[in-house]
Design an enzyme around this catalytic site. Structure first.
Site, short mmCIF file in Angstrom:
data_model
loop_
_atom_site.label_atom_id
_atom_site.label_comp_id
_atom_site.label_asym_id
_atom_site.label_seq_id
_atom_site.Cartn_x
_atom_site.Cartn_y
_atom_site.Cartn_z
N THR A 13 -62.45 59.21 57.79
CA THR A 13 -62.82 60.49 57.20
C THR A 13 -62.31 60.63 55.77
OG1 THR A 13 -60.89 61.50 58.27
CG2 THR A 13 -63.00 61.69 59.41
N ASN A 14 -61.11 60.14 55.49
CA ASN A 14 -60.61 60.20 54.11
C ASN A 14 -61.42 59.29 53.19
OD1 ASN A 14 -58.70 62.00 54.96
ND2 ASN A 14 -56.93 60.72 54.45
N THR A 105 -52.03 56.62 51.24
CA THR A 105 -51.70 58.02 51.49
C THR A 105 -50.86 58.10 52.75
OG1 THR A 105 -53.71 58.41 52.80
CG2 THR A 105 -53.85 58.82 50.43
N HIS A 106 -50.00 59.10 52.81
CA HIS A 106 -49.13 59.26 53.98
C HIS A 106 -49.03 60.74 54.34
CE1 HIS A 106 -46.07 58.24 56.89
NE2 HIS A 106 -45.35 59.24 56.43
N SER A 133 -48.44 62.65 50.75
CA SER A 133 -47.99 61.84 49.61
C SER A 133 -48.99 60.75 49.32
CB SER A 133 -46.62 61.20 49.91
OG SER A 133 -45.65 62.15 50.29
N GLY A 140 -41.90 47.57 51.81
CA GLY A 140 -41.28 48.35 52.86
C GLY A 140 -42.29 49.20 53.61
N ASP A 142 -43.63 52.69 53.76
CA ASP A 142 -43.74 53.97 53.06
C ASP A 142 -42.56 54.19 52.11
OD1 ASP A 142 -46.12 54.59 54.45
OD2 ASP A 142 -44.96 55.30 56.15
#
Length: 208
Positions: A13-14, A105-106, A133, A140, A142
């Site tokens: 969807t994003n 994205t998170h 974010s 790593g 995120d």
């Protein structure tokens, strides 16, 4: 105009929102390919839009799989790689091949609630607000440089799905804004202390 390769794992969807914005001219970028680790709704959206797709099913060892998917990405010679709901960690060597031109994205206000369950963890913690974010992907989980973020309130009675839907709306705006700023030169990824570039000798990246 930036050339984007987007990686997805689910409904996409994003990605669909970003595609709509790019094709409407609201984000100065073109999605040139969409890749995934499995067949999924995001790939169906891409195919319906006439965008080339590829699937690299996950198989251990992760390091070898990561380099295979990196090769698939690199074949399109993108300016920027966007992880949009992509649920696999790439190996440090694969990330380094594109860093810092690889974004994610998170659904949390990092460094709060990293990992695959940011929305669930925020609800479990009983916080009054979480967030969204956009980061540069590093080796790593995120932990990469934060390019943009915004708070999202947790409402009384929120379910995980309801909260996640509100966060996604913010994520979409943040991602579109970041990509636009990279294309316009307002964000220079080199300013974030990352020296790698796409291994594309003829690349003329807009932000440089």
């Amino acid at each position: 105009m930036l050339r984007l390769v987007v990686l997805v794992s689910g409904s996409g969807t994003n990605f669909a929102d970003l595609l709509q914005r790019t094709r409407a001219g609201r984000v100065p970028a073109e999605i040139i390919a969409v890749g995934a680790d499995r067949e999924c709704g995001g790939l169906e959206t891409a195919r319906a839009a006439g965008i080339p797709t590829f699937v690299e099913p996950f198989a251990a060892p992760r390091e070898e799989w990561s380099m295979r998917i990196a090769d698939r990405i690199g074949a399109f010679e993108p300016d920027l790689v966007v992880l949009s709901g992509f649920m696999r960690l790439l190996s440090p060597a694969a990330v380094a091949r594109f860093e810092p031109a690889i974004l994610n994205t998170h659904p949390a206000h990092l460094p709060e609630f990293p990992g695959a369950h940011g929305v669930r963890d925020a609800l479990a913690a009983g916080v009054a607000e979480t967030g969204a974010s956009v980061i540069v992907v590093d080796s790593g989980v995120d932990t990469g440089p934060i390019l943009a973020q915004q708070r999202v309130p947790v409402l009384p009675g929120d379910t995980q799905d309801a909260l996640h839907d509100r966060i996604k709306a913010v994520e979409r705006d943040l991602l579109a804004d970041v990509i636009t700023k990279i294309a316009d030169g307002a964000i220079d990824l080199a300013d974030h202390g990352l020296e790698h570039r796409l291994d594309r000798p003829d690349s003329q990246r807009t932000q440089q």
